[in-house]
Scaffold this motif. Structure first.
Motif, mmCIF file in Angstrom:
data_model
loop_
_atom_site.group_PDB
_atom_site.id
_atom_site.type_symbol
_atom_site.label_atom_id
_atom_site.label_comp_id
_atom_site.label_asym_id
_atom_site.label_seq_id
_atom_site.Cartn_x
_atom_site.Cartn_y
_atom_site.Cartn_z
ATOM 1 N N MET A 47 0.837 -1.181 0.000
ATOM 2 C CA MET A 47 0.000 0.000 0.000
ATOM 3 C C MET A 47 0.882 1.244 0.000
ATOM 4 N N VAL A 48 0.586 2.144 -0.899
ATOM 5 C CA VAL A 48 1.364 3.366 -1.038
ATOM 6 C C VAL A 48 0.787 4.428 -0.118
ATOM 7 N N LYS A 49 1.674 5.083 0.584
ATOM 8 C CA LYS A 49 1.260 6.138 1.502
ATOM 9 C C LYS A 49 1.109 7.448 0.736
ATOM 10 N N GLU A 50 -0.033 8.100 0.884
ATOM 11 C CA GLU A 50 -0.267 9.380 0.221
ATOM 12 C C GLU A 50 0.407 10.499 0.990
ATOM 13 N N ILE A 51 1.035 11.391 0.244
ATOM 14 C CA ILE A 51 1.681 12.549 0.857
ATOM 15 C C ILE A 51 0.802 13.766 0.583
ATOM 16 N N ASP A 52 0.444 14.460 1.642
ATOM 17 C CA ASP A 52 -0.405 15.645 1.529
ATOM 18 C C ASP A 52 0.470 16.884 1.548
ATOM 19 N N ASN A 53 0.538 17.577 0.430
ATOM 20 C CA ASN A 53 1.367 18.780 0.317
ATOM 21 C C ASN A 53 0.566 20.052 0.532
ATOM 22 N N TYR A 54 -0.581 19.960 1.165
ATOM 23 C CA TYR A 54 -1.427 21.128 1.379
ATOM 24 C C TYR A 54 -0.762 22.069 2.374
ATOM 25 N N SER A 55 -0.681 23.324 1.986
ATOM 26 C CA SER A 55 -0.148 24.348 2.872
ATOM 27 C C SER A 55 -1.185 25.464 2.977
ATOM 28 N N ALA A 56 -1.854 25.521 4.107
ATOM 29 C CA ALA A 56 -2.932 26.490 4.292
ATOM 30 C C ALA A 56 -2.428 27.927 4.288
ATOM 31 N N PHE A 57 -1.204 28.137 4.750
ATOM 32 C CA PHE A 57 -0.685 29.485 4.917
ATOM 33 C C PHE A 57 0.390 29.843 3.895
ATOM 34 N N ALA A 58 0.374 29.196 2.735
ATOM 35 C CA ALA A 58 1.368 29.496 1.698
ATOM 36 C C ALA A 58 1.218 30.949 1.254
ATOM 37 N N GLU A 59 2.330 31.630 1.144
ATOM 38 C CA GLU A 59 2.406 33.022 0.685
ATOM 39 C C GLU A 59 1.718 34.022 1.618
ATOM 40 N N VAL A 60 1.453 33.634 2.849
ATOM 41 C CA VAL A 60 0.856 34.545 3.824
ATOM 42 C C VAL A 60 1.953 34.982 4.792
ATOM 43 N N ASN A 61 2.083 36.278 4.981
ATOM 44 C CA ASN A 61 3.087 36.816 5.890
ATOM 45 C C ASN A 61 2.532 36.778 7.313
ATOM 46 N N LEU A 62 2.940 35.766 8.075
ATOM 47 C CA LEU A 62 2.465 35.620 9.444
ATOM 48 C C LEU A 62 3.404 36.260 10.462
ATOM 49 N N SER A 63 4.411 36.947 9.987
ATOM 50 C CA SER A 63 5.379 37.586 10.863
ATOM 51 C C SER A 63 4.740 38.753 11.608
ATOM 52 N N ASN A 64 5.144 38.923 12.854
ATOM 53 C CA ASN A 64 4.670 40.061 13.636
ATOM 54 C C ASN A 64 5.485 41.318 13.365
#
Length: 82
Positions: A1-18
């Motif tokens: 059985m092949v394990k699925e890799i989830d490359n979802y990034s909810a915060f891609a390209e979002v500047n979360l820096s304070n």
């Protein structure tokens, strides 16, 4: 059985820096901080899987679409539609 890799990034390209960037006005900085707070709060409330269902292409695309929609309705309400 092949394990699925989830490359979802909810915060891609979002500047979360304070930290405020050099070319960012104070108003934009405060707006971004408030927006980041709301995004993280929603993410913590609904969890990763539900957040992925709500925003399958990431939160940045949803923010961009909302800004475009707001601008469109604003120009239409002023009677300046192209």
């Amino acid at each position: 059985m092949v394990k699925e890799i989830d490359n979802y990034s909810a915060f891609a390209e979002v500047n979360l820096s304070n930290a405020r960037s050099e070319n960012e006005s104070y108003e934009d900085y405060k707006k971004r901080l408030k927006q980041n707070e709301q995004i993280i709060k929603l993410y913590n409330q609904v969890g990763r899987d539900n957040f992925k269902e709500m925003f399958p292409n990431g939160i940045q695309e949803a923010i961009k679409n909302a800004d475009e929609e707001a601008e469109k309705t604003n120009t239409e309400s002023l009677g300046e539609a192209k």
